[in-house]
Motif scaffolding. Structure first.
Motif, PDB file in Angstrom:
ATOM      1  N   PHE A  16       0.795  -0.584   0.084  1.00  0.00           N
ATOM      2  CA  PHE A  16       0.045   0.036   0.410  1.00  0.00           C
ATOM      3  C   PHE A  16       0.586   1.218   0.114  1.00  0.00           C
ATOM      4  CE2 PHE A  16      -1.066   3.158   3.066  1.00  0.00           C
ATOM      5  CZ  PHE A  16      -2.976   3.502   2.202  1.00  0.00           C
ATOM      6  N   ILE A  19       2.151   1.604  -3.603  1.00  0.00           N
ATOM      7  CA  ILE A  19       2.223   2.443  -4.626  1.00  0.00           C
ATOM      8  C   ILE A  19       0.861   3.526  -4.139  1.00  0.00           C
ATOM      9  CG2 ILE A  19      -0.399   1.885  -5.293  1.00  0.00           C
ATOM     10  CD1 ILE A  19      -0.791  -0.625  -4.932  1.00  0.00           C
ATOM     11  N   TRP A  28      -4.481   0.875  -5.866  1.00  0.00           N
ATOM     12  CA  TRP A  28      -4.979   0.888  -4.573  1.00  0.00           C
ATOM     13  C   TRP A  28      -6.763   0.372  -4.921  1.00  0.00           C
ATOM     14  CZ3 TRP A  28      -2.363  -2.342  -1.487  1.00  0.00           C
ATOM     15  CH2 TRP A  28      -3.065  -3.098   0.083  1.00  0.00           C
ATOM     16  N   ILE A  31      -7.458  -2.999  -6.376  1.00  0.00           N
ATOM     17  CA  ILE A  31      -7.271  -3.387  -5.992  1.00  0.00           C
ATOM     18  C   ILE A  31      -8.160  -3.728  -4.825  1.00  0.00           C
ATOM     19  CG2 ILE A  31      -6.326  -4.867  -3.626  1.00  0.00           C
ATOM     20  CD1 ILE A  31      -3.393  -4.348  -5.465  1.00  0.00           C
ATOM     21  N   TYR A  46     -10.322  -9.149   2.705  1.00  0.00           N
ATOM     22  CA  TYR A  46     -10.120  -7.277   2.621  1.00  0.00           C
ATOM     23  C   TYR A  46      -9.672  -7.306   3.778  1.00  0.00           C
ATOM     24  CZ  TYR A  46      -8.626  -3.082   1.430  1.00  0.00           C
ATOM     25  OH  TYR A  46      -8.282  -1.259   0.762  1.00  0.00           O
ATOM     26  N   CYS A  51      -6.569  -4.509   4.111  1.00  0.00           N
ATOM     27  CA  CYS A  51      -6.293  -3.315   4.422  1.00  0.00           C
ATOM     28  C   CYS A  51      -5.608  -2.786   5.116  1.00  0.00           C
ATOM     29  CB  CYS A  51      -7.895  -3.083   5.110  1.00  0.00           C
ATOM     30  SG  CYS A  51      -8.405  -1.310   5.871  1.00  0.00           S
TER      31      CYS A  51
END
Length: 208
Positions: A16, A19, A28, A31, A46, A51
């Motif tokens: 994360f 990105i 993201w 995703i 997730y 997360c």
């Protein structure tokens, strides 16, 4: 097992940050969008593992404990459950306006990341997970009846409430009438904390 799960969470957290550092926030979001149909089959994986907010909230919760804060219950104005949808549309509106009118990418994800940390310092994690998070509300909608989910074998449950105490999203409740634990699948983050503490090994990740 718990360490392995933490490694997965921090791996995705590193992804994360990479990105976002590359200015690819949309990637993201893609995703996240791809995880929604998966939630229909496997539950809120997730939220439990990918997360970034959930990952930093665990640190925030530990920090709150060291500061000896007593976590607060949800304020009344959040009790209707409508606010996550309001926050979702506000976030989307801000993103669209900033990109189309201002020509900039607003730091929406980073702001929510910061808010998740601050809120968890004062409130139980379930307050953010269930009543605030604009991303969690979509995961919740897609995981109402997943193909695979954690389930309690009621005949073996002794109602010790250990699972209740470790659930970050308050998805488990020991019912007063039966003294048996019951899992609300749409709230469950599939973290497996309940299974790890169950003294009777009566919680399984299986077909619903």
């Amino acid at each position: 097992m718990r360490n392995w799960k933490n490694y997965v969470r921090w791996l995705f957290f590193g992804l994360f940050l990479f990105i976002i550092a590359q200015g690819k926030m949309v990637l993201w979001l893609i995703i996240f969008a791809a995880s929604l149909p998966l939630a229909y089959y496997f539950g809120r994986l997730y939220c439990g593992y990918v997360c970034p907010m959930n990952t930093v909230m665990k640190l925030s919760e530990k920090m709150s404990g060291k500061m000896k804060r007593i976590p607060k219950e949800a304020p009344r104005w959040l009790s209707s459950g409508r606010m996550p949808w309001v926050f979702l549309f506000l976030s989307l509106g801000w993103m669209v306006f900033s990109r189309t009118v201002l020509g900039k990418n607003p730091p929406v994800l980073l702001i929510w990341l910061l808010l998740s940390v601050v809120i968890t310092l004062f409130y139980k994690p379930s307050v953010f997970h269930n009543l605030i998070c604009p991303f969690g509300v979509l995961q919740k909608a897609f995981s109402r009846k997943p193909y695979l989910a954690y389930k309690v074998v009621e005949s073996q449950c002794i109602g010790c409430k250990k699972c209740e105490k470790v659930c970050p999203s308050a998805s488990i409740e020991v019912l007063k009438a039966s003294n048996k634990a019951c899992i609300t699948t749409s709230l469950c983050l599939q973290c497996g904390n309940c299974k790890q503490v169950c003294p009777k090994d009566t919680i399984f990740y299986q077909k619903r």
